[in-house]
Enzyme design. Structure first.
Site, PDB file in Angstrom:
ATOM      1  N   LEU A  63      -2.613   3.343   3.339  1.00 45.96           N
ATOM      2  CA  LEU A  63      -2.628   4.826   3.515  1.00 45.96           C
ATOM      3  C   LEU A  63      -1.933   5.517   2.554  1.00 45.96           C
ATOM      4  O   LEU A  63      -1.074   4.933   1.998  1.00 45.96           O
ATOM      5  CB  LEU A  63      -2.135   5.223   4.995  1.00 45.96           C
ATOM      6  CG  LEU A  63      -2.461   4.525   6.287  1.00 45.96           C
ATOM      7  CD1 LEU A  63      -2.129   5.062   7.343  1.00 45.96           C
ATOM      8  CD2 LEU A  63      -4.275   4.785   6.082  1.00 45.96           C
ATOM      9  N   GLY A 108      -2.874  -0.514   5.359  1.00 45.97           N
ATOM     10  CA  GLY A 108      -4.112   0.132   5.579  1.00 45.97           C
ATOM     11  C   GLY A 108      -5.191  -0.644   4.965  1.00 45.97           C
ATOM     12  O   GLY A 108      -6.313  -0.872   5.579  1.00 45.97           O
ATOM     13  N   ASN A 132       2.557  -4.586   6.021  1.00 42.14           N
ATOM     14  CA  ASN A 132       4.080  -4.403   5.309  1.00 42.14           C
ATOM     15  C   ASN A 132       4.635  -3.329   6.287  1.00 42.14           C
ATOM     16  O   ASN A 132       5.743  -2.933   5.554  1.00 42.14           O
ATOM     17  CB  ASN A 132       3.891  -4.482   4.184  1.00 42.14           C
ATOM     18  CG  ASN A 132       3.292  -3.223   3.439  1.00 42.14           C
ATOM     19  OD1 ASN A 132       2.488  -2.709   4.069  1.00 42.14           O
ATOM     20  ND2 ASN A 132       3.762  -2.992   2.251  1.00 42.14           N
ATOM     21  N   GLU A 133       4.131  -2.698   7.135  1.00 39.31           N
ATOM     22  CA  GLU A 133       4.862  -1.258   7.813  1.00 39.31           C
ATOM     23  C   GLU A 133       6.418  -1.339   7.722  1.00 39.31           C
ATOM     24  O   GLU A 133       6.853  -0.513   7.583  1.00 39.31           O
ATOM     25  CB  GLU A 133       4.076  -1.067   8.927  1.00 39.31           C
ATOM     26  CG  GLU A 133       2.739  -0.245   8.687  1.00 39.31           C
ATOM     27  CD  GLU A 133       1.468  -1.100   8.384  1.00 39.31           C
ATOM     28  OE1 GLU A 133       1.828  -2.461   8.416  1.00 39.31           O
ATOM     29  OE2 GLU A 133       0.379  -0.729   8.371  1.00 39.31           O
TER      30      GLU A 133
END
Ligand code: CO8
Length: 256
Positions: A63, A108, A132-133
């Protein structure tokens, strides 16, 4: 052209993300992606699509972080709806979808790849894939999590998500996050070969089977879609979250 998602008809139908420099998924890209996919979906002549990137070494950076920084609540809501729409269309596609992962694929980008039926990745440990957020101080929502559970199982997902782990291509193969590694030059041709194997199965039987596997996960987001948007907006508008995203972006820029 200024198209950001190219649809090419070669031996197979190929969707190529083309948003320089790193195929980050902006509101525009996501919207264009969903429209292009929908067009292929209703085209009876198109039974399968290969998803890849127009750039070497990068599949998608995930994203677009700038869409999640310093914008209005209305903007965040529209952006999140577009992320959901991309996922609903791609995860729920009746077509055979094959990801030709020619480079790095964080967050994303990994989600998009996991939405496909089969994943081929370039065999290079410099290329990594994963959700990996948490490394950004943000949280992958439940439907990202469920997509990963459906791909690699609960235990691997729990560990990956808590650590925000990125897997170099050989490790991604080991945990089943991708299905096959081939040299960079062979990613595309291997995807075409895999496509003909998948298309040899009668469509109706394969499509119903795919739907049996995926429908509960899809229904879960459809049912909670508005709540998920509200949740995203209230999370992303927090000062502390804005701050950690800013720190992460600054670190990305300084790395050079
Ligand atoms: N969004 C916006 N800009 C980005 C992004 C991104 N995701 N990734 C990279 N860029 C920018 C960089 O800042 C840089 O900008 P500039 O040229 O102005 O300095 C430019 O793109 C090129 O980046 P790099 O120099 O880093 O390019 P490399 O080829 O060296 O590396 C990578 C490419 C590996 C993709 C690297 O850029 C990277 O790791 N990017 C970060 C990827 C990332 O962490 N994405 C996570 C996004 S969050 C997400 O997808 C899911 C969020 C779920 C929401 C949760 C609910 C709150």
């Amino acid at each position: 052209s200024n198209e950001k998602v190219l649809v090419e008809l070669d031996e197979s139908t190929v969707m190529k993300m083309k948003n320089p420099p790193v195929n980050s998924l902006s509101l525009d890209v996501l919207t264009e992606f969903s429209i292009s996919l929908e067009k292929l979906e209703i085209d009876r002549g198109c039974r399968g699509v290969i998803l890849t990137s127009a750039f070497p070494k990068i599949f998608s950076a995930g994203l677009d972080i700038t869409e999640m920084c310093g914008k209005s609540a209305e903007h965040y809501a529209a952006f999140w709806r577009a992320v959901q729409e991309m996922w609903l269309k791609l995860y729920g596609s009746n077509m055979v979808t094959i990801a030709a992962i020619n480079g790095s694929s964080p967050a994303g980008g990994c989600l998009m790849a996991m939405c496909c039926d089969y994943r081929i990745m370039a065999d290079n440990p410099k290329f990594a894939i994963g959700l990996n957020e948490t490394q950004l101080g943000i949280v992958a929502p439940f439907w990202f999590k469920e997509t990963m559970v459906n791909t690699v199982g609960n235990r691997v997902t729990e560990q990956s998500l808590q650590l925000g782990q990125m897997y170099p291509a050989p490790d991604a193969l080991k945990i089943g996050l991708v299905d096959k590694l081939v040299t960079e030059e062979k990613v595309q041709s291997t995807a075409v070969a895999a496509m003909s194997q998948w298309l040899a199965v009668p469509d109706h039987a394969r499509q119903i089977t795919k739907s049996i596997m995926r429908k509960p996960t899809i229904d879960n987001l459809v049912k909670h879609r508005e709540a998920d948007i509200n949740n995203f907006v209230s999370f992303i508008t927090k000062d502390s979250i804005q701050k950690s995203l800013q720190v992460y972006m600054d670190r990305l820029k300084q790395k050079k």
